[in-house]
Write an enzyme that holds these catalytic residues in place. Structure first.
Site, PDB file in Angstrom:
ATOM      1  N   GLU A  60      -9.392 -11.086  -7.536  1.00  0.00           N
ATOM      2  CA  GLU A  60      -8.430  -9.984  -7.457  1.00  0.00           C
ATOM      3  C   GLU A  60      -7.284 -10.141  -8.471  1.00  0.00           C
ATOM      4  O   GLU A  60      -6.816  -9.153  -9.046  1.00  0.00           O
ATOM      5  CB  GLU A  60      -7.890  -9.879  -6.022  1.00  0.00           C
ATOM      6  CG  GLU A  60      -8.982  -9.430  -5.042  1.00  0.00           C
ATOM      7  CD  GLU A  60      -8.543  -9.399  -3.586  1.00  0.00           C
ATOM      8  OE1 GLU A  60      -7.369  -9.716  -3.287  1.00  0.00           O
ATOM      9  OE2 GLU A  60      -9.397  -9.055  -2.739  1.00  0.00           O
ATOM     10  N   ASN A  95      -1.713   0.014   7.138  1.00  0.00           N
ATOM     11  CA  ASN A  95      -1.150  -1.276   7.555  1.00  0.00           C
ATOM     12  C   ASN A  95      -0.326  -1.962   6.474  1.00  0.00           C
ATOM     13  O   ASN A  95      -0.182  -3.174   6.461  1.00  0.00           O
ATOM     14  CB  ASN A  95      -2.272  -2.194   8.074  1.00  0.00           C
ATOM     15  CG  ASN A  95      -3.404  -2.350   7.066  1.00  0.00           C
ATOM     16  OD1 ASN A  95      -3.278  -1.916   5.926  1.00  0.00           O
ATOM     17  ND2 ASN A  95      -4.486  -2.971   7.475  1.00  0.00           N
ATOM     18  N   HIS A 135      -2.056  -5.116   1.409  1.00  0.00           N
ATOM     19  CA  HIS A 135      -3.315  -5.816   1.152  1.00  0.00           C
ATOM     20  C   HIS A 135      -2.957  -7.222   0.703  1.00  0.00           C
ATOM     21  O   HIS A 135      -2.045  -7.387  -0.118  1.00  0.00           O
ATOM     22  CB  HIS A 135      -4.150  -5.156   0.052  1.00  0.00           C
ATOM     23  CG  HIS A 135      -5.226  -6.090  -0.452  1.00  0.00           C
ATOM     24  ND1 HIS A 135      -6.414  -6.258   0.224  1.00  0.00           N
ATOM     25  CD2 HIS A 135      -5.252  -6.960  -1.493  1.00  0.00           C
ATOM     26  CE1 HIS A 135      -7.141  -7.182  -0.413  1.00  0.00           C
ATOM     27  NE2 HIS A 135      -6.455  -7.619  -1.450  1.00  0.00           N
ATOM     28  N   LYS A 175       0.830  -1.206   0.000  1.00  0.00           N
ATOM     29  CA  LYS A 175       0.000   0.000   0.000  1.00  0.00           C
ATOM     30  C   LYS A 175       0.873   1.269   0.000  1.00  0.00           C
ATOM     31  O   LYS A 175       2.091   1.190   0.254  1.00  0.00           O
ATOM     32  CB  LYS A 175      -0.926  -0.044   1.219  1.00  0.00           C
ATOM     33  CG  LYS A 175      -2.040  -1.105   1.118  1.00  0.00           C
ATOM     34  CD  LYS A 175      -2.812  -1.195   2.434  1.00  0.00           C
ATOM     35  CE  LYS A 175      -4.101  -1.989   2.309  1.00  0.00           C
ATOM     36  NZ  LYS A 175      -4.770  -2.128   3.635  1.00  0.00           N
ATOM     37  N   TYR A 216     -12.301  -3.081  -3.638  1.00  0.00           N
ATOM     38  CA  TYR A 216     -12.812  -3.162  -2.263  1.00  0.00           C
ATOM     39  C   TYR A 216     -14.347  -3.206  -2.214  1.00  0.00           C
ATOM     40  O   TYR A 216     -14.934  -2.840  -1.194  1.00  0.00           O
ATOM     41  CB  TYR A 216     -12.282  -1.991  -1.435  1.00  0.00           C
ATOM     42  CG  TYR A 216     -10.912  -2.240  -0.832  1.00  0.00           C
ATOM     43  CD1 TYR A 216     -10.649  -3.385  -0.068  1.00  0.00           C
ATOM     44  CD2 TYR A 216      -9.868  -1.328  -0.991  1.00  0.00           C
ATOM     45  CE1 TYR A 216      -9.400  -3.615   0.489  1.00  0.00           C
ATOM     46  CE2 TYR A 216      -8.612  -1.550  -0.431  1.00  0.00           C
ATOM     47  CZ  TYR A 216      -8.388  -2.694   0.310  1.00  0.00           C
ATOM     48  OH  TYR A 216      -7.149  -2.918   0.881  1.00  0.00           O
TER      49      TYR A 216
END
Ligand code: GDP
Ligand code: MG
Length: 143
Positions: free
Chosen positions: A136, A122, A125, A9, A49
């Site tokens: 995905e 965080n 992903h 990310k 998402y």
């Protein structure tokens, strides 16, 4: 052999963690099969998402990733989806086990993120289930 999608990310890219993160996956027995750096459009992140649509953090999540550089990769290995999630650690870095990417490299918490009205930063992903991984991988790599 199974394949899964991982994104480094924007916070991971900004903090120069790309090499350290790839090293952890490779040392953990995973093979990098494809990789690219992209800044996904808002509409693309909304599709990625879609499962979180309607949740309080959905818009924050879109803002976190849209039009910012991420590194997307296809990782392959035995039980790759579960293995990658284990190497990554749980969603809230302040609660993630030591030895995991989020536990060692993450510097955020759900509490702090909610108070500041932003997504939890965080670092990673990773697809949550083999079914999610299929969807995905198709979305990000067309395969
Ligand atoms: P993941 O699979 O561990 O990445 O977690 P989820 O799929 O549940 O959530 C997607 C992403 O949304 C997380 O990685 C966080 O960046 C963010 N997020 C999840 N839960 C929360 C929350 O309770 N508050 C905030 N601010 N962000 C969240
Ligand atoms: Mg998830």
């Amino acid at each position: 052999m199974e394949r899964t999608l991982v994104l480094i990310k924007p916070d991971g890219v900004d903090r120069n963690l790309i090499g350290e993160i790839i090293k952890r996956f490779e040392n953990g027995g995973l093979k990098v099969r494809d990789m690219k750096m992209v800044a996904p459009k808002k509409e693309f992140v909304e599709i990625h998402y879609a499962m979180h649509k309607g949740k309080p953090f959905f818009d924050l999540l879109i803002k976190y990733l849209a039009n910012r550089q991420v590194v997307a990769m296809v990782l392959e290995g035995k039980d790759a989806v579960a293995l990658v999630r284990k190497i990554v650690g749980t969603t809230d870095p302040s609660k993630a086990d030591k030895g995991t990417i989020r536990g060692d490299l993450g510097n955020d918490s759900r509490e702090k993120a909610d108070a500041e009205h932003r997504s939890i930063y965080n670092v990673i992903h990773a697809s949550g289930t083999p079914e999610e991984a299929k969807v995905e991988l198709k979305l990000w790599f067309g395969k």
